[in-house]
Design an enzyme around this catalytic site. Structure first.
Site, short mmCIF file in Angstrom:
data_model
loop_
_atom_site.label_atom_id
_atom_site.label_comp_id
_atom_site.label_asym_id
_atom_site.label_seq_id
_atom_site.Cartn_x
_atom_site.Cartn_y
_atom_site.Cartn_z
N GLU A 39 0.82 -1.22 0.00
CA GLU A 39 0.00 0.00 0.00
C GLU A 39 0.85 1.27 0.00
OE1 GLU A 39 -3.11 1.08 -0.27
OE2 GLU A 39 -3.98 -0.89 -0.58
N GLU A 42 2.30 1.62 -3.47
CA GLU A 42 1.29 2.02 -4.47
C GLU A 42 0.93 3.49 -4.35
OE1 GLU A 42 -2.19 -0.42 -4.10
OE2 GLU A 42 -1.19 -2.20 -4.88
N GLU A 43 0.74 3.98 -3.12
CA GLU A 43 0.26 5.35 -2.93
C GLU A 43 1.35 6.41 -3.04
OE1 GLU A 43 -2.03 5.65 0.68
OE2 GLU A 43 -3.68 4.49 -0.17
#
Length: 167
Positions: A39, A42-43
């Site tokens: 996460e 990805e962000e």
């Protein structure tokens, strides 16, 4: 600390820690320690290493009448150049903990207040969360992975008290 602003939703415009959803499927589930690394990457484009779960919370009747478990994890950055995921994230930056703690949302909303206190305790007072160890279920190499999370520092403390075993 690494913080983001979301593009949509009720947290839009607020500097907050990166959050996300752990992937789950019938064939292969994603462990917390693996999902948080994914996460953050990805962000923000930042490579990280999972250190420990600092705390977790549970909220009932969140999505489709189900409960949500929120795990707050300590990560170690392995890179520092931010590359924002443009579909979900408006902005991301490195922010001093003191600046994060000074935001009104970090002082007013109860969960964010605890998150801030945990971050300060981790930095200033040797707070220890839960580390993970991957185990295997069963004896063959195709067995499902199991992770156990525990407080390593307390487990390894030597005490003066004799402990009685309960059977």
């Amino acid at each position: 600390m690494l913080v983001v602003q979301e593009k949509m939703g009720q947290l839009r415009g607020i500097w907050k820690i990166s959050t996300g959803i752990i992937h789950e499927s019938i064939l292969q589930g994603e462990d917390i320690s693996v999902g948080v690394v994914r996460e953050v990457k990805e962000e923000t484009g930042i490579d990280t290493e999972f250190v420990e779960v600092l705390a977790f919370s549970q909220e009932h009747n969140v999505f489709f009448g189900k409960s949500e478990l929120f795990f707050m994890c300590m990560m170690r950055p392995l890179s520092y150049d931010i590359l924002v995921q443009e579909t979900e994230i408006e902005a991301a930056k490195w922010m001093p903990l003191e600046e994060y703690a000074a935001q009104s949302c970090a002082q007013e909303q109860e969960l964010r207040k605890y998150i801030t206190q945990l971050c300060i305790a981790k930095v200033d007072r040797d707070y220890s969360g839960f580390s993970s160890i991957q185990l295997t279920s069963g004896s063959d190499s195709n067995a499902n992975a199991t992770y156990i999370y525990f407080n390593k520092s307390d487990l390894n403390k030597k005490g003066d008290k004799k402990r009685k075993r309960q059977i």
